[in-house]
Design an enzyme around this catalytic site. Structure first.
Site, short mmCIF file in Angstrom:
data_model
loop_
_atom_site.label_atom_id
_atom_site.label_comp_id
_atom_site.label_asym_id
_atom_site.label_seq_id
_atom_site.Cartn_x
_atom_site.Cartn_y
_atom_site.Cartn_z
N LYS A 183 5.01 -8.52 -22.26
CA LYS A 183 5.08 -9.91 -21.70
C LYS A 183 4.94 -9.74 -20.13
CE LYS A 183 7.26 -14.28 -21.87
NZ LYS A 183 8.38 -15.25 -22.56
N SER A 229 6.44 -18.86 -24.58
CA SER A 229 5.77 -18.42 -23.55
C SER A 229 5.04 -17.02 -23.68
CB SER A 229 6.71 -18.45 -22.18
OG SER A 229 7.72 -17.71 -22.32
N SER A 252 10.59 -18.57 -27.08
CA SER A 252 9.51 -17.91 -26.36
C SER A 252 8.96 -16.81 -27.16
CB SER A 252 9.70 -17.71 -24.98
OG SER A 252 9.72 -19.02 -24.20
#
Length: 573
Positions: free
Chosen positions: A109, A184, A208
């Site tokens: 990420k 996210s 997320s």
């Protein structure tokens, strides 16, 4: 409190009256006769700050000789996947002597530090910044033999569970373009579920990891708070922050957890987690691998509050109920459990995230031992009207809300922590009776992408998505989502999208979750279970619905009594 400094430099900018002005802003003051003394003390502390800024920073030194970064680049259009899933492409080859993750491919990420790799953090409000260190989890997957192939796009400041909010572009759901991949950890979930990467390392402050994993149809694990060090990861609220893996199987998830778990000597969140390399999560799954009843004696609770929320769509509820009932075929007992304070989770989480989130965005995070990414602070601070205007509405909203709450409700954050602990204890009490508690991960399948036309339209597609996930960031309990079926898109019956089941357990009880998930996926193929659209029902209502031509009565106040399987065997796509 001791005062160590009272001498003031010749060019000190603090002026007489500055101390009084600072106090005036909070509605208090000082005796005028003491003004000169406080001026001198304020000027002295300014000089302390300047001296500290002049000291060299202290960041962990990455082993660039052992793990060189190859061909760091912005991905070309031909290299992109699922819209704009890649932030940067590069290659870091893992331990040449092999390891538990040898031959596996990983993406990170784009809020996880990789030395020398520019990081966007989902924003264009400031130039991409390049860390000088590697996050602990980066070093650990490399040591385990995995190859890292790049950073995956995350949503703007990790402030959204949609996948259209990143300044780097929209991420498409791997099952159907035009639908959300969740956020996210949006890019990572799409790359894993779409078969491009074996693992993604993500972060989870309210869902997320689990939300995008559920919407994309892969496994996502948020461990117990502190099991995995957060060192080198951009933080939201330190008491809600978690990092963990996304993978296509529970067994791979367990192997990745083995590689990244354990105290690293830096992050105070991981102090109580135990030593790195001692967990044997993957090995623990081998014991019952050949048993006909691998979950014999396990007690599974169906969380009434997790199923009965008005936002949970009937077809999602039915699929997860049916999936949970299959634990009985594996030897477990399954019955209802109620934790009423579960419903307070979104309230507590909102206050914590707004207050501490605003402080973090504004460069005011404090109070924890760990690694502070000071280079990121320098890249974005101080805020100006120009770069603040570039922030996505979700981040602006966090700042506005946080400033308001801190001003109007001083001390409220502390109460949110206390109440959060009460909810944690309520769950721990429930886990004295049940080994696991199950519920839908998200209340509905992937929605269409939203619109950027207004702040409210930006939030619209993801309203309620974290009602069952954020609570476990507050309590710190481990929680895993795994795909258990598919349902029709809300706007197109021809489109089938994944549905996730969330499995939770007591603190530090990851092995129970992995055991149940592994047994389920070993015996059932989630792609073979489909729930069609059904009538929306209000909480507690009795609805008549047809399944394969039969009238079925479902009383939502007794989820198990009349719950029926609505699965339909279909060929896997």
């Amino acid at each position: 409190m001791s005062v160590f400094f009272k001498d003031v430099g010749d060019n000190n900018p603090v002026k007489k009256g500055d101390a009084e002005q600072l106090l005036k802003e909070i509605g208090v003051g000082i005796d005028p006769k003491d003004g000169d003394d406080y001026h001198m003390l304020l000027a002295a502390v300014h000089d302390c700050a300047e001296q500290l800024l002049g000291l060299p920073d202290y960041q962990p030194v990455p082993d660039l000789k052992r793990y060189p970064r190859e061909n760091i680049r912005l991905p070309s259009d031909a290299e992109q996947e699922f819209g704009h899933a890649w932030a940067h492409k590069f290659l870091i080859r893992g331990n040449k002597n092999g390891g538990s993750l040898a031959g596996k491919t990983v993406c990170l990420k784009d809020c996880i530090a990789v030395a020398g790799v520019p990081q966007f953090y989902g924003s264009d409000a400031f130039p991409a910044w390049s860390p000088s260190t590697d996050a602990t989890i980066v070093t650990r997957v490399l040591d385990a033999g995995a190859d890292i192939h790049g950073t995956a796009v995350c949503e703007s400041f990790c402030n959204s569970t949609s996948s259209f909010t990143s300044a780097q572009g929209t991420i498409e759901n791997p099952h159907k373009s035009g639908y959300s991949a969740g956020g996210s950890t949006s890019g990572g979930a799409a790359l894993v579920a779409g078969g491009v990467m074996d693992f993604a390392l993500g972060t989870d402050q309210g869902g997320s990891i689990r939300v995008p994993a559920a919407l994309c149809g892969c496994v996502g694990f948020k461990p117990t708070h502190g099991l995995v060090p957060y060192t080198g990861v951009t933080s939201g609220d330190a008491i809600d922050d978690h990092t963990g893996p996304l993978a296509r199987s529970v067994l791979d998830t367990a192997a990745c957890l083995d590689a990244i778990s354990g105290h690293d000597g830096i992050d105070d969140r991981s102090v109580g987690s135990g030593s790195h390399g001692s967990f044997q999560f993957a090995k623990s799954l081998e014991a019952n691998n050949h048993s006909t009843l691998p979950l014999s004696g396990l007690k599974v609770g169906l969380l009434v509050e997790g199923f009965q929320q008005a936002t949970v769509r009937p077809q999602v509820r039915d699929l997860v109920l049916s999936a949970a009932k299959k634990f009985e075929q594996l030897g477990a007992t399954v019955k209802e459990v109620s934790v009423p304070s579960h419903m307070e989770g979104p309230l507590i989480w909102t206050i914590q995230q707004r207050v501490s989130g605003a402080a973090g965005v504004l460069g005011q995070a404090h109070g924890r031992r760990g690694l502070y990414l000071t280079e990121f602070e320098q890249a974005r601070l101080p805020w100006t009207a120009e770069n603040f205007d570039k922030l996505f509405p979700s981040t602006k909203n966090t700042v506005i809300n946080g400033l308001y709450l801190a001003k109007k409700f001083p001390g409220l954050y502390g109460k949110s922590v206390n109440v959060g602990r009460r909810i944690r204890d309520a769950y721990e009490q429930a886990f004295e009776e049940f080994d696991l508690i199950v519920m839908p991960t998200t209340p509905y399948a992937a929605p269409r992408h939203g619109s950027r036309e207004s702040p409210r339209s930006c939030f619209e597609p993801s309203i309620g998505l974290t009602t069952n996930t954020a609570i476990f960031n507050v309590t710190g309990h481990p929680a895993m989502t795994m795909p258990v079926g598919r349902t029709q898109a809300s706007d197109d019956p021809e489109v089938l999208l994944p549905v996730g089941m969330q499995i939770t357990a007591g603190l530090w009880q990851e092995k129970k979750i992995l055991q149940a998930g592994h047994a389920w996926e070993t015996n059932f193929d989630w792609r073979n279970f489909v729930s069609g659209d059904g009538p929306e029902t209000s909480d507690g209502a009795i609805a008549q619905r047809k399944v394969d031509g039969a009238d079925i009565s479902i009383d939502e106040k007794s989820l198990l009594r009349d719950a029926v399987s609505v699965e339909v065997a279909v060929a896997a796509k």
